[in-house]
Motif scaffolding. Structure first.
Motif, PDB file in Angstrom:
ATOM      1  N   ALA A   1      40.187 -47.268 -36.900  1.00  0.00           N
ATOM      2  CA  ALA A   1      41.259 -48.110 -36.375  1.00  0.00           C
ATOM      3  C   ALA A   1      41.048 -49.567 -36.757  1.00  0.00           C
ATOM      4  O   ALA A   1      42.018 -50.298 -37.022  1.00  0.00           O
ATOM      5  CB  ALA A   1      41.348 -47.960 -34.855  1.00  0.00           C
TER       6      ALA A   1
ATOM      7  N   ALA B   1      46.604 -53.915 -42.071  1.00  0.00           N
ATOM      8  CA  ALA B   1      47.938 -54.345 -41.660  1.00  0.00           C
ATOM      9  C   ALA B   1      48.015 -55.863 -41.541  1.00  0.00           C
ATOM     10  O   ALA B   1      48.986 -56.491 -41.980  1.00  0.00           O
ATOM     11  CB  ALA B   1      48.314 -53.682 -40.327  1.00  0.00           C
TER      12      ALA B   1
ATOM     13  N   GLN C   1      41.570 -48.574 -45.789  1.00  0.00           N
ATOM     14  CA  GLN C   1      42.525 -47.492 -45.600  1.00  0.00           C
ATOM     15  C   GLN C   1      43.507 -47.381 -46.753  1.00  0.00           C
ATOM     16  O   GLN C   1      44.004 -46.313 -47.061  1.00  0.00           O
ATOM     17  CB  GLN C   1      43.300 -47.710 -44.295  1.00  0.00           C
ATOM     18  CG  GLN C   1      42.422 -47.867 -43.079  1.00  0.00           C
ATOM     19  CD  GLN C   1      41.703 -46.593 -42.709  1.00  0.00           C
ATOM     20  OE1 GLN C   1      42.211 -45.507 -42.907  1.00  0.00           O
ATOM     21  NE2 GLN C   1      40.490 -46.712 -42.187  1.00  0.00           N
TER      22      GLN C   1
ATOM     23  N   VAL D   1      47.569 -57.964 -34.662  1.00  0.00           N
ATOM     24  CA  VAL D   1      47.788 -56.544 -34.926  1.00  0.00           C
ATOM     25  C   VAL D   1      47.039 -55.743 -33.873  1.00  0.00           C
ATOM     26  O   VAL D   1      45.864 -56.025 -33.592  1.00  0.00           O
ATOM     27  CB  VAL D   1      47.309 -56.143 -36.339  1.00  0.00           C
ATOM     28  CG1 VAL D   1      47.361 -54.631 -36.513  1.00  0.00           C
ATOM     29  CG2 VAL D   1      48.170 -56.816 -37.401  1.00  0.00           C
TER      30      VAL D   1
ATOM     31  N   ALA E   1      42.347 -49.847 -40.321  1.00  0.00           N
ATOM     32  CA  ALA E   1      43.810 -49.830 -40.389  1.00  0.00           C
ATOM     33  C   ALA E   1      44.400 -51.143 -39.882  1.00  0.00           C
ATOM     34  O   ALA E   1      45.355 -51.683 -40.473  1.00  0.00           O
ATOM     35  CB  ALA E   1      44.349 -48.656 -39.585  1.00  0.00           C
ATOM     36  N   ALA E   2      43.847 -51.676 -38.786  1.00  0.00           N
ATOM     37  CA  ALA E   2      44.351 -52.937 -38.242  1.00  0.00           C
ATOM     38  C   ALA E   2      44.092 -54.089 -39.208  1.00  0.00           C
ATOM     39  O   ALA E   2      44.945 -54.968 -39.396  1.00  0.00           O
ATOM     40  CB  ALA E   2      43.696 -53.217 -36.885  1.00  0.00           C
TER      41      ALA E   2
ATOM     42  N   VAL F   1      42.294 -49.236 -28.108  1.00  0.00           N
ATOM     43  CA  VAL F   1      43.022 -49.819 -29.226  1.00  0.00           C
ATOM     44  C   VAL F   1      42.151 -50.912 -29.839  1.00  0.00           C
ATOM     45  O   VAL F   1      41.274 -51.482 -29.178  1.00  0.00           O
ATOM     46  CB  VAL F   1      44.377 -50.414 -28.793  1.00  0.00           C
ATOM     47  CG1 VAL F   1      45.274 -49.346 -28.186  1.00  0.00           C
ATOM     48  CG2 VAL F   1      44.186 -51.580 -27.835  1.00  0.00           C
TER      49      VAL F   1
ATOM     50  N   HIS G   1      46.167 -51.715 -33.062  1.00  0.00           N
ATOM     51  CA  HIS G   1      46.237 -50.363 -33.641  1.00  0.00           C
ATOM     52  C   HIS G   1      45.470 -49.398 -32.736  1.00  0.00           C
ATOM     53  O   HIS G   1      44.297 -49.630 -32.407  1.00  0.00           O
ATOM     54  CB  HIS G   1      45.628 -50.353 -35.042  1.00  0.00           C
ATOM     55  CG  HIS G   1      45.857 -49.068 -35.786  1.00  0.00           C
ATOM     56  ND1 HIS G   1      46.965 -48.845 -36.577  1.00  0.00           N
ATOM     57  CD2 HIS G   1      45.129 -47.921 -35.830  1.00  0.00           C
ATOM     58  CE1 HIS G   1      46.903 -47.635 -37.089  1.00  0.00           C
ATOM     59  NE2 HIS G   1      45.803 -47.046 -36.644  1.00  0.00           N
TER      60      HIS G   1
END
Length: 236
Positions: free
Chosen positions: A187, A194, A41, A172, A190-191, A147, A174
């Motif tokens: 997702a 992070a 991401q 995390v 992105a997780a 999620v 997300h």
């Protein structure tokens, strides 16, 4: 029994086999599983331009985290509210979850540029090892939307000091934009980004990571060898 009557069973079996062949060919074929890489991401230039590379920085070896047999696979795992784990039919990762996360961590450290990074390598000159246990890498249903949850118990160990190191749990969660597979896979990306960013910041906060590689090697050189220590002890 006549010759004609003896041929009836064989003839009937042949007709039965011929009748079943078209039915078999009409059965739906299983669609091949869609294989996904872990999406990146964060563009490479976002973090790489912040800090210049330090050629004298400590050498860090990132190891694939340990995990259970369910996570150590290429299946996209769904955690049910009742505790059951299921695989998302028709979806696969390009590698196992521990390898995917290891590579994402390595990518984050490379983008940061402050440490020299090796992956699953003996690297005799390395000063630090990043180890861990992957506890979750899965889709969970919380409320009305799915999620992605990733939990990693990380450990930063110093090679020149047996038993020395620090540890921390990272988690995390997300939310996916929808239940569509592409949104869920996004997702995961992105997780993972992070979590990797948190791990990088945590490692670089440690005094052993902020020291230069020459300092770490000097500390290691100052330690007496086992033979020298034994000789010194015998002379006293």
């Amino acid at each position: 029994m006549t010759h004609a009557s003896r041929k009836l069973p064989a003839t009937f079996a042949a007709l039965l086999l011929a009748a079943t062949l078209p039915a078999c060919s009409m059965l739906p074929k299983q669609a091949p599983a869609a294989t996904y890489q872990l999406p990146l991401q964060q563009p490479a230039q976002t973090r790489s331009g912040v800090h210049g590379p330090r050629a004298d920085g400590p050498i860090l070896v990132i190891h694939s985290p340990a995990s259970n047999r369910v996570l150590d696979s290429d299946r996209v795992i769904i955690a049910q509210p009742d505790g059951r784990l299921a695989a998302w039919q028709g979806l696969r990762w390009a590698d196992t979850a521990p390898v995917l996360l290891r590579d994402r961590l390595a990518e984050a450290f490379i983008q940061d540029g402050r440490l020299t990074v090796h992956v699953d390598s003996a690297a005799p000159a390395a000063e630090l090892d990043l180890l861990g246990a992957l506890r979750a890498f899965q889709v969970e249903q919380r409320g009305t939307a799915p999620v992605v949850a990733i939990r990693l118990d990380a450990q930063l160990a110093e090679r020149d000091r047996a038993g020395a190191g620090v540890s921390r749990r990272f988690e995390v969660v997300h939310a996916a934009a929808s239940k569509r597979e592409t949104d869920v896979i996004a997702a995961f990306g992105a997780a993972s980004d992070a979590l990797a960013a948190q791990v990088v910041d945590w490692v670089l906060e440690q005094p052993t990571a902020s020291a230069t590689g020459s300092d770490a090697r000097a500390r290691h050189a100052d330690l007496p060898s086992p033979a020298a220590a034994e000789s010194s002890h015998s002379t006293r």
